[in-house]
Design a protein around this motif. Structure first.
Motif, mmCIF file in Angstrom:
data_model
loop_
_atom_site.group_PDB
_atom_site.id
_atom_site.type_symbol
_atom_site.label_atom_id
_atom_site.label_comp_id
_atom_site.label_asym_id
_atom_site.label_seq_id
_atom_site.Cartn_x
_atom_site.Cartn_y
_atom_site.Cartn_z
ATOM 1 N N PHE A 6 0.838 -1.199 0.000
ATOM 2 C CA PHE A 6 0.000 0.000 0.000
ATOM 3 C C PHE A 6 0.871 1.246 0.000
ATOM 4 N N SER A 7 1.880 1.263 0.867
ATOM 5 C CA SER A 7 2.776 2.419 0.975
ATOM 6 C C SER A 7 3.478 2.709 -0.344
ATOM 7 N N TRP A 10 0.808 3.951 -2.869
ATOM 8 C CA TRP A 10 0.331 5.290 -2.494
ATOM 9 C C TRP A 10 1.401 6.341 -2.784
ATOM 10 N N ASN A 11 2.654 6.043 -2.440
ATOM 11 C CA ASN A 11 3.743 6.980 -2.702
ATOM 12 C C ASN A 11 3.925 7.228 -4.192
ATOM 13 N N LEU A 13 1.614 6.848 -6.610
ATOM 14 C CA LEU A 13 0.457 7.594 -7.090
ATOM 15 C C LEU A 13 0.545 9.055 -6.672
ATOM 16 N N SER A 14 0.866 9.306 -5.429
ATOM 17 C CA SER A 14 0.973 10.676 -4.923
ATOM 18 C C SER A 14 2.058 11.448 -5.662
ATOM 19 N N LEU A 128 -11.201 4.032 1.130
ATOM 20 C CA LEU A 128 -10.309 5.108 1.576
ATOM 21 C C LEU A 128 -10.962 5.930 2.675
#
Length: 135
Positions: A6-7, A10-11, A13-14, A128
């Motif tokens: 996930f991390s 997410w990183n 994508l961000s 989310l």
């Protein structure tokens, strides 16, 4: 394992969204867009009101507001009753940039979400929301 995956996702994508957003927003920055949106919601704010919404220092807020004022996105106006108080207002140019910036951000997010079905988009937002509300 899930947390690590996930991390990483997410990183990525961000980072990708931030890079694309900054490129397409120029000369406006993501931080300036956020401030414009906050100001438009409230109509007018004091610089100190922004601290609770931004992860930065009062000095950094002053620097950002100085730049935004030079670029004619905002105006500062002293309170008539208490000259120590300064109100920040969005200019017409600032309003137009906020609209442009919001549309750019929406387009970037929609391009990412279009890779999955409408049902999965709703599920993603729901999940989310669950994750965000537990923190």
């Amino acid at each position: 394992m899930i947390a690590e995956d996930f991390s990483k996702l997410w990183n990525k994508l961000s980072r990708d969204w931030k890079l694309t957003l900054e490129q397409e927003l120029a000369p406006l920055t993501e931080g300036q867009l956020h401030i414009l949106e906050l100001l438009l919601e409230a109509e007018a704010m004091k610089p100190s009101d922004l601290i609770q919404h931004l992860s930065t220092t009062p000095a950094a807020i002053t620097t950002i507001l100085d730049r935004m004022e030079r670029n004619e996105l905002i105006t500062r106006e002293r309170d008539e009753r208490d000259r120590r108080v300064v109100w920040i207002h969005v200019t017409e140019k600032g309003f137009a940039e906020a609209v442009r910036g919001s549309a750019i951000r929406k387009s970037i997010i929609e391009q990412s979400l279009d890779r999955i079905s409408s049902h999965n988009q709703q599920l993603l937002v729901y999940l989310l929301g669950k994750v965000a509300s537990s923190s």
